[in-house]
Design an enzyme around this catalytic site. Sequence first.
Site, PDB file in Angstrom:
ATOM      1  N   ASP A   1       0.813  -1.217   0.000  1.00 48.39           N
ATOM      2  CA  ASP A   1       0.000   0.000   0.000  1.00 48.39           C
ATOM      3  C   ASP A   1       0.851   1.274   0.000  1.00 48.39           C
ATOM      4  O   ASP A   1       1.879   1.336   0.685  1.00 48.39           O
ATOM      5  CB  ASP A   1      -0.870  -0.023   1.266  1.00 48.39           C
TER       6      ASP A   1
ATOM      7  N   GLU B   1       1.569  -0.446  -4.998  1.00 53.66           N
ATOM      8  CA  GLU B   1       0.594   0.587  -5.334  1.00 53.66           C
ATOM      9  C   GLU B   1       1.252   1.950  -5.328  1.00 53.66           C
ATOM     10  O   GLU B   1       1.595   2.485  -4.274  1.00 53.66           O
ATOM     11  CB  GLU B   1      -0.557   0.603  -4.312  1.00 53.66           C
TER      12      GLU B   1
END
Length: 583
Positions: free
Chosen positions: A225, A299
Amino acid sequence: MSAKWRIGIILLPVLVLVQCQVKELDWWEKTVFYQIYPRSFKDSDGDGIGDLNGITDSLEYLKELGVGATWLSPIFKSPMYDFGYDISDFYAIQEEYGTMEDFERLLQKAKELDIKIVLDFVPNHGSNESVWFEEALKGHEKYYNYFVWEDGVEDENGKLNPPNNWVSVFRKSAWEYRKEVGKYYLHQFVIGQPDLNYRNPEVVEEMKNVIRFWLDKGIAGFRVDAIAHLFEVDKTLFGGKYPDEPLAQNREIDPDNYDYLDHIYTKDHEETFEMVYQWRDVLDEYKAKDGFTRVMMTEAYSSPQITMKYFGDGVRAGAQMPFNFVLISEVSGSSTAAELKYALDKFLTFKPVDKLANWVAGNHDNNRVASRYSVELVDGLNMIVMLLPGIAVTYMGEEIGMVDGYVSWEDTVDPSGCNTDDPINYWTVSRDPERTPFQWNSEKNAGFSTGDKTWLPVAEGYETLNVEIQKSTSRSHLNVYKQLTRLRNEPVFRYGRFESVALNPDIFAFKRWHDGEIYVTVINLKNRDHTIDLTYFEHVVGHLEVVLTDIRSKKVPGDLLEASQAEIVAHESLVLKVVHTLR
Ligand SMILES: *[C@@H]1O[C@H](CO)[C@@H](O)[C@H](O)[C@H]1NC(C)=O
Ligand SMILES: [Ca+2]
Ligand SMILES: [Ca+2]
């Protein structure tokens, strides 16, 4: 030179080529990754919140789809200020999602079905309600050094202000004062997400242990993330004070907005890539033991040049899949075919030749395909994601064409929406609409939950838009999707070459070819009919046979189209196969 020799010279490169192309692909190179947002997938106990047992009970559905791996948004212990992306214990399961035993059962069931489980790794920040942070506030030095602290700045009236102008991704200052220690801590995301200090070797080691802990449980890797935010600039280079960031070009927006600044000190830092390579080393330690590849998907909403650095630096390996967000960030329902082609070509142009592309059109942070493009383009987008060369990623619900749900200001829970303090325009940034409960059937709460209230309201229209109905309707998004997951197993889609074209402002087409087989996929982005000439593509002549259509098309598999004048109606999407190929 004898004739025999000449044939040899001609055949040799062909043989070498064939040999390369039949190379056995690794599991992650040929599968489809299906993203589950656990809170919204399936509620097994009626509390209105999706959970691990709900996922375990639904894994057969993934199998039916033809999906081989799933990545789960965070399931770890969290006070839920950012719905699990604020983790208070990286080694524990959030109670409302289940227990560690539930997770182990999920893994066991997934193993039986040969579905790989990938977890979300959230390295940039912890939680302000974690033991680590609480210890830091008590002055426990080890944990104090886990976070990023800075002195405030006193103005002429003696009022204490944040150390500098840095803005949080979720608006307003990225600094929060704590009187317990008399300093500000950095939070690039919500106040409840204090950034971890990656300049502290103990943090680096701790987070590697988090990776090891879950790999030891048997997971197949991580989606990482917010990776671009990992490192901040080294403040010792600036006299021990974090410097202000310069203002961005776009001055239309207000100073509380993240886009007000150019994030040269807080994003895409060189040291971030080095950390990704170190994590890959950890994954590879596991592969060295049992031969099974663990994957990393990163990401980062960054430029293609920067995105490619996550693959590796030519010497060291990084992520197998730096997410390619062009279908999310750069094109939408208003784009022309040329704009679509331009966006798709970007990743293919910049990526190293020996790496695979990946395609994703939706996730839990962005509006749904049916809403961002149009309801008519759901199948066309799935064709692009599934049939372009590389790895396909699907956000749950995109296979049935779920639409953004309406979530009133009163029901809004996403900090991105709430932090606007704006009951009129909150919906433009709220991520709740794409997170509404998964639509299983026409029953109460779309079959998501038996409870009387769900954490987010179920989207309107679920009575007719759900898995059960689409299973029993031959022409449904779900059945198109299932055919696509089958089709992409064909050698032409696994190994074939790729060429694309914008035939006119509305029509995007691409060709895949391999070993004498040629497929052409045609997508009409707009509400106009066209007659197109597909002989633009080399060796596309004679007739094309319809293999697959979007659900509104009047054409059926087996129909023949003339390559030189194929009629494509408004918003039609077709997968075609050349009947007479030149070998
Ligand atoms: C943690 O941060 C949130 C805001 O994200 C805040 O509402 C909460 O009170 C904070 N908790 C503590 C213990 O400071
Ligand atoms: Ca539940
Ligand atoms: Ca950071």
